[in-house]
Design a protein around this motif. Structure first.
Motif, PDB file in Angstrom:
ATOM      1  N   THR A   1       8.966   5.792  -8.606  1.00  0.00           N
ATOM      2  CA  THR A   1       8.803   4.457  -9.176  1.00  0.00           C
ATOM      3  C   THR A   1       9.685   3.443  -8.456  1.00  0.00           C
ATOM      4  O   THR A   1      10.894   3.358  -8.709  1.00  0.00           O
ATOM      5  CB  THR A   1       9.141   4.464 -10.678  1.00  0.00           C
ATOM      6  OG1 THR A   1       8.363   5.480 -11.316  1.00  0.00           O
ATOM      7  CG2 THR A   1       8.832   3.122 -11.305  1.00  0.00           C
TER       8      THR A   1
ATOM      9  N   THR B   1       2.252   1.671  -3.512  1.00  0.00           N
ATOM     10  CA  THR B   1       1.228   2.221  -4.402  1.00  0.00           C
ATOM     11  C   THR B   1       1.135   3.736  -4.252  1.00  0.00           C
ATOM     12  O   THR B   1       1.035   4.482  -5.243  1.00  0.00           O
ATOM     13  CB  THR B   1      -0.140   1.569  -4.111  1.00  0.00           C
ATOM     14  OG1 THR B   1      -0.062   0.173  -4.387  1.00  0.00           O
ATOM     15  CG2 THR B   1      -1.236   2.191  -4.971  1.00  0.00           C
ATOM     16  N   LYS B   2       1.180   4.219  -3.016  1.00  0.00           N
ATOM     17  CA  LYS B   2       1.118   5.666  -2.777  1.00  0.00           C
ATOM     18  C   LYS B   2       2.358   6.359  -3.330  1.00  0.00           C
ATOM     19  O   LYS B   2       2.254   7.449  -3.918  1.00  0.00           O
ATOM     20  CB  LYS B   2       0.979   5.942  -1.281  1.00  0.00           C
ATOM     21  CG  LYS B   2      -0.403   5.638  -0.713  1.00  0.00           C
ATOM     22  CD  LYS B   2      -0.567   6.239   0.677  1.00  0.00           C
ATOM     23  CE  LYS B   2      -2.011   6.168   1.144  1.00  0.00           C
ATOM     24  NZ  LYS B   2      -2.230   6.926   2.388  1.00  0.00           N
TER      25      LYS B   2
ATOM     26  N   GLN C   1       0.832  -1.201   0.000  1.00  0.00           N
ATOM     27  CA  GLN C   1       0.000   0.000   0.000  1.00  0.00           C
ATOM     28  C   GLN C   1       0.871   1.257   0.000  1.00  0.00           C
ATOM     29  O   GLN C   1       0.548   2.248  -0.675  1.00  0.00           O
ATOM     30  CB  GLN C   1      -0.922  -0.013   1.231  1.00  0.00           C
ATOM     31  CG  GLN C   1      -1.940  -1.142   1.212  1.00  0.00           C
ATOM     32  CD  GLN C   1      -2.740  -1.218   2.507  1.00  0.00           C
ATOM     33  OE1 GLN C   1      -2.291  -0.766   3.553  1.00  0.00           O
ATOM     34  NE2 GLN C   1      -3.927  -1.790   2.446  1.00  0.00           N
TER      35      GLN C   1
ATOM     36  N   ASN D   1       4.226   5.339  -5.832  1.00  0.00           N
ATOM     37  CA  ASN D   1       4.111   5.329  -7.292  1.00  0.00           C
ATOM     38  C   ASN D   1       3.190   6.443  -7.774  1.00  0.00           C
ATOM     39  O   ASN D   1       3.472   7.104  -8.782  1.00  0.00           O
ATOM     40  CB  ASN D   1       3.595   3.979  -7.771  1.00  0.00           C
ATOM     41  CG  ASN D   1       4.570   2.830  -7.589  1.00  0.00           C
ATOM     42  OD1 ASN D   1       4.201   1.675  -7.691  1.00  0.00           O
ATOM     43  ND2 ASN D   1       5.828   3.138  -7.318  1.00  0.00           N
ATOM     44  N   ALA D   2       2.093   6.663  -7.037  1.00  0.00           N
ATOM     45  CA  ALA D   2       1.154   7.731  -7.418  1.00  0.00           C
ATOM     46  C   ALA D   2       1.788   9.112  -7.295  1.00  0.00           C
ATOM     47  O   ALA D   2       1.372  10.058  -7.971  1.00  0.00           O
ATOM     48  CB  ALA D   2      -0.108   7.651  -6.553  1.00  0.00           C
ATOM     49  N   LEU D   3       2.811   9.208  -6.450  1.00  0.00           N
ATOM     50  CA  LEU D   3       3.526  10.470  -6.275  1.00  0.00           C
ATOM     51  C   LEU D   3       4.654  10.628  -7.290  1.00  0.00           C
ATOM     52  O   LEU D   3       5.388  11.616  -7.262  1.00  0.00           O
ATOM     53  CB  LEU D   3       4.101  10.547  -4.848  1.00  0.00           C
ATOM     54  CG  LEU D   3       3.080  10.654  -3.710  1.00  0.00           C
ATOM     55  CD1 LEU D   3       3.756  10.418  -2.367  1.00  0.00           C
ATOM     56  CD2 LEU D   3       2.395  12.024  -3.724  1.00  0.00           C
ATOM     57  N   GLY D   4       4.808   9.622  -8.158  1.00  0.00           N
ATOM     58  CA  GLY D   4       5.839   9.685  -9.183  1.00  0.00           C
ATOM     59  C   GLY D   4       7.155   9.051  -8.792  1.00  0.00           C
ATOM     60  O   GLY D   4       8.149   9.178  -9.513  1.00  0.00           O
TER      61      GLY D   4
ATOM     62  N   ALA E   1       2.801   9.212   1.895  1.00  0.00           N
ATOM     63  CA  ALA E   1       2.843   7.770   1.615  1.00  0.00           C
ATOM     64  C   ALA E   1       2.669   6.931   2.872  1.00  0.00           C
ATOM     65  O   ALA E   1       2.833   5.707   2.828  1.00  0.00           O
ATOM     66  CB  ALA E   1       4.152   7.399   0.913  1.00  0.00           C
TER      67      ALA E   1
ATOM     68  N   THR F   1       9.353  -0.784  -6.696  1.00  0.00           N
ATOM     69  CA  THR F   1       8.539  -1.999  -6.702  1.00  0.00           C
ATOM     70  C   THR F   1       8.750  -2.790  -5.419  1.00  0.00           C
ATOM     71  O   THR F   1       9.751  -2.620  -4.720  1.00  0.00           O
ATOM     72  CB  THR F   1       8.900  -2.895  -7.895  1.00  0.00           C
ATOM     73  OG1 THR F   1      10.234  -3.399  -7.712  1.00  0.00           O
ATOM     74  CG2 THR F   1       8.803  -2.125  -9.211  1.00  0.00           C
TER      75      THR F   1
ATOM     76  N   TYR G   1       7.987  11.410   3.088  1.00  0.00           N
ATOM     77  CA  TYR G   1       7.020  10.454   2.540  1.00  0.00           C
ATOM     78  C   TYR G   1       6.477   9.423   3.533  1.00  0.00           C
ATOM     79  O   TYR G   1       5.285   9.102   3.472  1.00  0.00           O
ATOM     80  CB  TYR G   1       7.661   9.684   1.369  1.00  0.00           C
ATOM     81  CG  TYR G   1       8.127  10.557   0.252  1.00  0.00           C
ATOM     82  CD1 TYR G   1       7.225  11.228  -0.575  1.00  0.00           C
ATOM     83  CD2 TYR G   1       9.485  10.743   0.009  1.00  0.00           C
ATOM     84  CE1 TYR G   1       7.657  12.045  -1.610  1.00  0.00           C
ATOM     85  CE2 TYR G   1       9.938  11.561  -1.027  1.00  0.00           C
ATOM     86  CZ  TYR G   1       9.016  12.208  -1.830  1.00  0.00           C
ATOM     87  OH  TYR G   1       9.446  13.022  -2.849  1.00  0.00           O
TER      88      TYR G   1
END
Length: 302
Positions: free
Chosen positions: A117, A109-110, A106, A112-115, A175, A119, A168
């Motif tokens: 990248t 995912t947050k 989770q 990634n949404a903030l740009g 995040a 995994t 973050y």
């Protein structure tokens, strides 16, 4: 070289430390520590190797764990010293680890949404888990925000782990995701059921507004069964150390102490050294461990 120093708070690769259990014990023996406790976050996975290394190198080793507890204001961590890895305690720690397993994706995912990248595979590699066995170590190995922060550093999104948390990952940042944590009372109870002593780690991290609030918090924990308090710690100021000593005396809590060594710079950017803290400022004498053993023996005999 031999010293009277011990270190009762450090982390290995079983959680978010950079050194293996054998590296910790080997270094502790080399610099003359008389004893070392391994207190990885929410896991006992490193203890068998840790104790084996201690036997091989002639260093006294103490079983430990560090548990994050439910607390709304600052950060409350509970150390369990002398814990025994029974099935019930392992199940409790697994429940805590499962909370991290749910939260980590989770958070990613947050991010990634903030740009940013990254995994889950990168985080697992950072934590020492193999790509083809992503969940294999999740029960026994504590994987969490420090590993995510390390990936953010390695990819150049932040300068250091402190910045990763401040921008973050900390509570209130974009995040952040909450996870299951046990109450202080439950954590203390589980530590006791595992035969250990419950020690309040780094009390200034509680974020108490003043001494009166600190007394109220610690007094409440004492009523819930708290055994000890970390008086000696790498980042404690002289005033904080004195306050923790007064709290120990007032509430009959056995003093403890340790570096919180992770094998990398702390939140100030300075390196915390095993057994010595910042620049040799930390000195936890063996008498501290002796006092803990005395309280532990009294609890076991009660």
């Amino acid at each position: 070289m031999t010293t009277d120093r011990v270190d009762l708070h450090c982390h290995s690769t079983a959680s978010d430390g950079r050194w293996t259990q054998h590296q910790l014990v080997s270094h502790a023996a080399r610099i003359g520590l008389k004893a070392l406790a391994l207190t990885d976050h929410d896991t006992l996975a490193g203890l068998p190797t840790f104790h084996q290394a201690g036997r091989e190198l002639g260093l006294e080793t103490v079983s430990g764990v560090e548990i994050s507890t439910k607390y709304t204001k600052g950060t409350m961590h509970m150390l369990g010293l002398f814990v025994e890895p029974n099935d019930s305690f392992r199940a409790f720690l697994k429940e805590l680890a499962d909370g991290r397993k749910i939260r980590n994706p989770q958070i990613i995912t947050k991010l990634n949404a903030l740009g940013l990248t990254i995994t889950m595979a990168e985080v697992e590699r950072e934590a020492g888990l193999s790509d083809n066995d992503a969940g294999g170590g999740a029960i026994d190995k504590s994987v969490g925000r420090p590993h995510i922060a390390s990936v953010l550093v390695s990819k150049g999104y932040v300068r250091n782990k402190q910045e990763a948390f401040e921008k973050y990952l900390a509570k209130g940042q974009p995040a952040y995701v909450s996870r299951f944590v046990a109450s202080p009372e439950d954590s203390i109870g589980h530590i006791h059921a595992a035969g250990g002593l419950a020690i309040l780690a780094h009390p200034p991290y509680l974020g108490a507004a003043d001494d009166a609030e600190m007394y109220a918090i610690v007094g409440d924990l004492k009523s819930k069964g708290l055994d000890g308090i970390e008086v000696l710690y790498s980042t404690h100021t002289a005033e904080q150390q004195a306050l923790c000593a007064r709290l120990a005396q007032k509430y009959d809590l056995v003093p403890s102490g340790g570096s919180d060594f992770h094998g990398e710079p702390g939140t100030t950017g300075k390196m915390i050294e095993l057994g010595y803290g910042f620049g040799g400022s930390l000195n936890v004498p063996y008498s501290v461990l002796a006092g803990l053993k005395e309280r532990w023996a009294a609890r076991k005999g009660a």
